[in-house]
Design a protein around this motif. Structure first.
Motif, short mmCIF file in Angstrom:
data_model
loop_
_atom_site.label_atom_id
_atom_site.label_comp_id
_atom_site.label_asym_id
_atom_site.label_seq_id
_atom_site.Cartn_x
_atom_site.Cartn_y
_atom_site.Cartn_z
N GLN A 159 0.87 -1.28 0.05
CA GLN A 159 -0.11 0.14 0.10
C GLN A 159 0.78 1.37 -0.17
O GLN A 159 0.32 2.21 -0.55
CB GLN A 159 -0.93 -0.07 1.09
N LEU A 160 2.32 1.20 0.55
CA LEU A 160 3.01 2.27 0.53
C LEU A 160 3.89 2.30 -0.73
O LEU A 160 4.73 3.09 -0.90
CB LEU A 160 4.04 2.24 1.80
N GLY A 161 3.51 1.41 -1.63
CA GLY A 161 4.17 1.56 -2.92
C GLY A 161 5.52 0.60 -3.08
O GLY A 161 6.33 0.44 -4.14
N ILE A 162 5.98 -0.19 -1.78
CA ILE A 162 6.98 -1.12 -1.94
C ILE A 162 6.81 -2.24 -2.68
O ILE A 162 5.79 -2.97 -2.44
CB ILE A 162 7.37 -1.35 -0.52
N ASP A 163 7.54 -2.67 -3.53
CA ASP A 163 7.35 -3.90 -4.49
C ASP A 163 8.50 -4.91 -4.35
O ASP A 163 8.31 -5.94 -4.64
CB ASP A 163 7.35 -3.25 -5.96
N GLY A 182 8.98 1.72 -6.88
CA GLY A 182 9.07 2.40 -8.09
C GLY A 182 10.37 2.66 -8.54
O GLY A 182 10.60 3.87 -9.23
N GLY A 183 11.31 1.78 -8.26
CA GLY A 183 12.80 2.06 -8.35
C GLY A 183 13.67 2.96 -7.57
O GLY A 183 14.80 3.13 -7.67
N ALA A 184 12.82 3.55 -6.65
CA ALA A 184 13.56 4.49 -5.91
C ALA A 184 13.99 3.43 -4.50
O ALA A 184 13.18 2.84 -4.06
CB ALA A 184 12.74 5.43 -5.02
#
Length: 274
Positions: A159-163, A182-184
């Protein structure tokens, strides 16, 4: 009196002769194995001989994988491969191991000469195959390198964007976690302590993060043997405390953050990399 002095001198010479005959490079006294020590992460072991050793009787050649018979018994881990590092004439030999499964500390590694003509000292005396040393593997807990990606990432982090997440927990109780969104990349570092409980093979962990922000988290994890080895990992921040959030407990089991209110949302699945 003169006769007594000659007798004493003869005894002294006899003793000196005996001492000389027992010097370490005598062919009748081959090199012996003094000690075998295992690294804190089970990856390497150091074998120390009583003197410098060689792969050949003419004082040449390094010891290698063909010089030793390495066996493992007991426990739950499975034996893998090993490599040997040695310099001709050195008294220490380094072994690098790979294992399968998860060690429970009951595994016994035994190292012995492979044949009666595998290991020599400077005098050409071969170490007998009856010579050996043994050491137990350590139960490592989560020490090692792990990764989690896509559906294995805890839903609350997705949910925080961590993949994806890469984590390394070291034998010196330091850790590095790299999470990607997202690559960061965000890098977390700090120290940890782990303790195995008597509840369903669950361990507790206390994480003291130092970077990028100082905080403390507590939680639990459980490791599952298999191919690959996996780990369920669940922690919650306790300092500064997040209102309404309490860490999971061994008694509550995996999914017990805040008494189970989060279900599996806070549970990370890791896959062991080594």
């Amino acid at each position: 009196m003169k006769y007594r002095a000659i007798t004493i001198m003869a005894l002294f010479m006899a003793l000196a002769s005996t001492f000389t005959a027992c010097k370490k490079d005598d062919p009748a006294n081959p090199a012996t194995m003094l000690e075998l020590t295992l690294s804190d992460d089970n990856k390497t072991a150091t074998l120390v001989f009583s003197e410098g050793v060689y792969g050949k009787a003419d004082k040449t050649g390094a010891l290698d994988g063909n010089s030793f018979n390495v066996t493992m018994s007991g426990g739950t881990a499975t034996a893998g491969n090993f490599t040997v590092s040695h310099t001709p004439g050195a008294s220490t030999v380094t072994f690098t191991f790979t294992f399968g499964g998860v060690a429970n500390g009951q595994e016994v590694i035994t190292i012995a000469p492979k044949t009666a003509t595998s290991i020599y000292n400077a005098a050409g005396a071969a170490t007998p195959v009856s010579e050996s040393k043994s050491v137990n593997l350590r139960e490592l807990g989560l020490i090692g390198r792990w990764y989690s990606s896509r559906a294995n990432v805890a839903p609350i982090l997705i949910q925080l964007g961590i993949d994806s997440i890469y984590a390394e927990f070291r034998a010196n109780n330091t850790y590095t976690v790299e999470s990607f969104a997202g690559g960061a990349k965000t890098t977390l570092t700090g120290t940890f302590t782990q303790t195995k409980t008597t509840t369903n093979d669950i361990w507790t962990i206390v994480v003291n993060q130092s970077q990028p922000t100082a905080l403390k988290s507590e939680g639990i994890f459980k490791i599952f043997a298999g191919s690959p080895v996996t780990m369920k990992y669940e922690i919650a921040q306790t300092e500064p405390q997040i209102p309404g959030v309490t860490p999971p407990t061994p008694a509550g089991g995996i999914g017990s953050t805040s008494g189970g209110a989060f279900g599996m949302l806070n549970v990370q699945t890791y896959i062991r990399m080594d």
